[in-house]
Scaffold this active site. Structure first.
Site, PDB file in Angstrom:
ATOM      1  N   GLY A 171       3.011  -5.300  -6.907  1.00  0.00           N
ATOM      2  CA  GLY A 171       2.732  -3.992  -7.774  1.00  0.00           C
ATOM      3  C   GLY A 171       2.646  -4.616  -9.257  1.00  0.00           C
ATOM      4  CB  ALA A 172       1.265  -4.191 -11.997  1.00  0.00           C
ATOM      5  N   GLY A 185       9.548  -4.360 -14.213  1.00  0.00           N
ATOM      6  CA  GLY A 185      10.385  -3.304 -14.376  1.00  0.00           C
ATOM      7  C   GLY A 185      11.566  -3.096 -13.454  1.00  0.00           C
ATOM      8  N   GLY A 186      11.477  -3.678 -12.310  1.00  0.00           N
ATOM      9  CA  GLY A 186      12.545  -3.644 -11.124  1.00  0.00           C
ATOM     10  C   GLY A 186      13.182  -5.186 -11.727  1.00  0.00           C
ATOM     11  CD  GLU A 192       8.037  -8.802  -9.396  1.00  0.00           C
ATOM     12  OE1 GLU A 192       8.398  -7.777  -8.605  1.00  0.00           O
ATOM     13  OE2 GLU A 192       7.811  -8.704 -10.549  1.00  0.00           O
ATOM     14  CE  LYS A 210       3.099   2.090 -11.906  1.00  0.00           C
ATOM     15  NZ  LYS A 210       3.646   1.122 -10.914  1.00  0.00           N
TER      16      LYS A 210
END
Ligand code: 5RP
Length: 320
Positions: A171-172, A185-186, A192, A210
């Site tokens: 994801g992004a 964000g996480g 990653e 996004k």
């Protein structure tokens, strides 16, 4: 609530919104800003989509799932994107990099379905040990990326055994017009980036929120920078002196003190105040002693699948 720490006192000024930005910045606190009331990401055993779904595509997946009333538009969009990427890119005998966050859960679900249906032989490399989901509905639960792979019965491996990854899906937090990304964000940005950087193909999945022209248009929590704890203050000073903006030390939500990454480091969220030449800025920040890595993923994504509000999937590709 965030608890101000010594570093956030020094550098944690509230950032004035950039021109054209809606709202101000808020500290990361181990999650991201896309918490969606009512969103649900199901782990096995808590199925919301019906056990043994046999859908084969994003459109079809949509048709066998609860509609927007039962699942938020954003969550549905994440699912569409995740499933579309798996349909288009996952093949037999691949080594897969599995990203972190709530969107990747949908991709992993579809991978697991395909493994069963098509008897695929896949090996999965996780990008994080732990990811705390920002959704209020899952406030107290932790989606473990590594755990996700195990829970879905997929084969877990690592870069020691499989240093060459065929395909990484992740994801992004934001994607700009050139497919540059903000991630982390996480708080999983370093692992990653290692996984994406060692993959032949890096495919991103995201919902419509996004999609930005410039980084910072949609994502207001800044660019995460993972730092060795003792370097927090010097790195903060150097970044803001060179490039402006403000820096906040990311504070934990359910723990006193800063967020500690899977690598034992801290995260600084750099709330930049203008659009930069991101490639140059990324390189410069990485050269500062004590910086482990940044959440800027420059020229890494090959394709991005955006799940859209109308139930379609938009694909954007970078010409190489
Ligand atoms: C974690 C990440 C995630 O990929 C990013 O935060 C997107 O998460 P989500 O899919 O929950 O929106 O970079 O470090």
């Amino acid at each position: 609530m965030q608890r101000p720490g010594p570093f956030s006192t020094l550098y944690g000024r509230v950032l004035a919104p950039l021109p054209g930005r809606a709202g101000g910045a808020a500290s990361g606190g181990g999650g991201n800003s896309w918490g969606v009331p009512g969103s649900h990401v199901q782990l096995p055993g808590r199925s919301q989509f019906g056990a043994g779904s046999t859908s084969t595509g994003a459109r079809e997946a949509n048709s066998v799932c609860p509609g927007p009333s039962a699942m938020s538009k954003a969550e549905e969009a994440k699912k569409l994107a995740g499933r579309a990427a798996v349909e288009n890119h996952v093949r037999n005998n691949q080594v897969l990099g599995i990203g972190s966050g709530s969107t990747i859960v949908h991709a992993v679900q579809r991978i697991a379905e395909r493994v069963k249906q098509e008897n695929l032989n896949l090996v999965c490399i996780p990008t994080s040990f732990q990811f705390t989901h920002p959704s209020p509905s899952l406030q107290d639960s932790h989606i473990l990326a590594r755990q996700l792979i195990l829970q879905y019965g997929l084969t877990l491996s690592d870069l020691d055994r499989h240093p060459e990854i065929d395909l990484a899906i992740d994801g992004a937090d934001e994607v700009d017009a050139d497919l540059n990304l903000i991630k982390g964000g996480g708080g999983c940005l370093t692992q990653e980036k290692i996984v994406a950087g060692n993959a032949s193909r890096f495919i991103v999945i995201a919902d419509f929120r996004k999609d930005s022209k410039n980084l910072g248009d949609q994502w207001h929590k800044g660019i995460p920078i993972e730092v060795i704890p003792m370097a927090c203050v010097p790195v903060s000073r150097t970044v803001t002196q060179k490039f402006g903006g403000v820096i906040e030390l990311r504070m934990a939500v359910n723990k006193a003190g800063p967020v500690v990454t899977d690598n034992g480091n801290f995260i600084l969220d750099w709330k930049f105040d203008r659009v930069h030449k991101w490639s140059e800025v990324n390189t410069a920040i990485k050269m500062i002693p004590g910086v482990v890595d940044t959440g800027l993923f420059i020229n890494m994504a090959e394709r991005v699948y955006f799940g859209m509000q109308d139930g379609s999937v938009n694909m954007r590709e970078k010409p190489f």
